[in-house]
Design an enzyme around this catalytic site. Structure first.
Site, PDB file in Angstrom:
ATOM      1  N   ASP A   1       0.833  -1.202   0.000  1.00 25.11           N
ATOM      2  CA  ASP A   1       0.000   0.000   0.000  1.00 25.11           C
ATOM      3  C   ASP A   1       0.868   1.253   0.000  1.00 25.11           C
ATOM      4  OD1 ASP A   1       0.764  -0.703   2.670  1.00 25.11           O
ATOM      5  OD2 ASP A   1      -0.748   0.662   3.476  1.00 25.11           O
TER       6      ASP A   1
ATOM      7  N   ASP B   1       8.858   4.224  -1.319  1.00 25.02           N
ATOM      8  CA  ASP B   1       8.174   3.709  -0.122  1.00 25.02           C
ATOM      9  C   ASP B   1       6.945   2.905  -0.504  1.00 25.02           C
ATOM     10  OD1 ASP B   1       7.386   3.260   2.468  1.00 25.02           O
ATOM     11  OD2 ASP B   1       6.743   5.309   2.853  1.00 25.02           O
TER      12      ASP B   1
ATOM     13  N   GLU C   1       0.104  -0.867   5.963  1.00 24.61           N
ATOM     14  CA  GLU C   1       1.184  -0.262   6.742  1.00 24.61           C
ATOM     15  C   GLU C   1       1.018   1.241   6.819  1.00 24.61           C
ATOM     16  OE1 GLU C   1       5.084   1.420   7.871  1.00 24.61           O
ATOM     17  OE2 GLU C   1       3.929   1.816   6.057  1.00 24.61           O
ATOM     18  N   GLU C   2       0.558   1.832   5.726  1.00 23.70           N
ATOM     19  CA  GLU C   2       0.408   3.285   5.681  1.00 23.70           C
ATOM     20  C   GLU C   2      -0.887   3.758   6.343  1.00 23.70           C
ATOM     21  OE1 GLU C   2       2.785   4.983   4.988  1.00 23.70           O
ATOM     22  OE2 GLU C   2       3.979   4.221   3.323  1.00 23.70           O
TER      23      GLU C   2
ATOM     24  N   HIS D   1       6.433  10.020   0.522  1.00 20.23           N
ATOM     25  CA  HIS D   1       5.147  10.662   0.826  1.00 20.23           C
ATOM     26  C   HIS D   1       5.009  12.036   0.166  1.00 20.23           C
ATOM     27  CE1 HIS D   1       4.170   8.129   4.689  1.00 20.23           C
ATOM     28  NE2 HIS D   1       4.801   7.417   3.755  1.00 20.23           N
TER      29      HIS D   1
END
Length: 382
Positions: free
Chosen positions: A75, A106, A140-141, A355
């Site tokens: 994700d 990421d 995870e995010e 991000h």
């Protein structure tokens, strides 16, 4: 390797395929299916694990011996304002040696490097010792409730123990492999409601101002030396992230104040000690309050051992540079795996754009990362 050939490696091609999937948390968007197909082709046994709305899988190769697990997430965070991206975030684009797209750093680049490292290692060592595993989640995010933590519980119920765990979070700062995370600080959050009495600002004796009530306590907490850290961790930090109070009117004393704060803490303290000291300060200042705690993870540290030694040696062999061991930064899913007794490290690409708008990663770094992972496999399991 020429620029053109660096762009056409199996690692970069797989990274592009993964980035093209819009897997905004908790969606997986078929990324795991792509990984599973590659892993099954080289002898991994895969178990799909869906908890709630989250896709996870556990894949393992080998029948016995210590487990080296690659851990990561498919994700990604939301893109933000699409108009500010130079390219479509889900159309992987290589420009000037950089691969652009949401998740490039990421952590879809790391996932691709893990897969291709295993392909190379198994081709050279089809009868390797021990076992290789993958623990992959699409949560995870986001809340991180139905992801790695649930898979770890599932593994523990089967008495399946990971010895070494390599998390592909982007640990590097300037050059790939210049920093590896051999631990993380704990994270303890809190939501504080301070209870006053609403009234008119001209009649303060008929009101109780919650802002005035909490201000001295917050000042003390902000100036408090919670600990002095140690050789592995910086001192524990306290930060207020949100403070809300008031009705919007200029002549009303508010009846309530809401404060959100967070501790990032070292192994010198525990969450319970922080809670006790916080309550003591609030009580000393006669604050009328309700307090809700949220422990995201305890601090963990992987000291010198086989995994640290293998990573340091692999980075030196592939890049020629000495790496730095660090515990700085935020939390990762390693916090769920470390309490099982596993040695846990985070090693991934440069984190400068994670991000952000126009997230990107060097294609050369992805190829280097695959070589580092493969060398670590050789150090531990050949």
């Amino acid at each position: 390797m020429t620029n053109e050939s660096a762009h056409n490696t199996p690692t970069v091609k797989l990274a592009c395929d993964l980035i093209a999937q819009p897997s905004v948390t908790p969606e997986d968007a078929h990324c795991q299916r792509m990984m599973i197909e590659r892993l099954e082709a080289i002898g991994f046994k895969v178990e799909n694990l869906r908890f709630g709305d989250v896709d996870n899988f556990w894949a393992i190769r080998g029948e016995s011996g210590p487990i080296l697990a690659f851990a990561g997430h498919t994700d990604v965070v939301p893109t933000g304002d699409l108009g500010k991206w130079a390219t479509d975030p889900f159309t992987p684009t290589i420009k000037d040696g950089m691969l652009y797209g949401r998740g490039a750093a990421d952590m879809k680049g790391s996932l691709a490097a893990m897969i291709t490292a295993c392909e190379s290692f198994i081709a050279a060592h089809p009868n390797h010792t021990g076992r290789i595993a993958f623990l992959i989640t699409s949560d995870e995010e986001g809340p991180a409730i139905n992801g790695t933590v649930k898979v770890v519980e599932w593994l523990e119920a089967r008495n399946e123990k990971i010895k070494w765990c390599l998390v592909g979070e982007p640990s590097s700062t300037t050059l790939v492999g210049d920093v590896i995370k051999n631990g993380r600080r704990g994270s303890l959050g809190a939501e504080l409601i301070v209870k006053g009495v609403q009234g008119h600002v001209a009649y303060p004796h008929l009101a109780v101002n919650p802002i005035h009530m909490i201000a001295p306590a917050l000042a003390e907490m902000a100036s408090e030396t919670w600990d002095n850290g140690n050789e592995f961790f910086p001192p524990t930090s306290f930060q207020v992230s949100n403070f809300n109070s008031g009705t919007g009117a200029t002549n009303v004393v508010p009846g309530e104040a809401n404060v959100v704060f967070n501790f990032r803490f070292s192994t010198e303290l525990t969450a319970d000690i922080l809670k006790q000291r916080t309550h003591a300060i609030l009580d000393k200042h006669n604050v009328n309050y309700d307090l809700k705690w949220n422990l995201s993870g305890e601090p963990f540290l992987t000291a010198e051992g086989e995994l640290v030694a293998a990573s340091v040696a692999a980075i030196k062999k592939i890049t020629g540079r000495d790496t730095e061991l660090s515990t700085a930064g935020g939390t990762s899913d390693g916090r769920f795996i470390a309490p099982t007794g596993a040695q846990v490290l985070e090693l991934g690409p440069v984190n400068a754009t994670i991000h952000q708008i126009n997230e990107c990663v060097s294609v050369d770094d992805l190829n280097t990362l695959s070589d580092i992972y493969c060398t670590m496999l050789t150090e531990l399991l050949a």
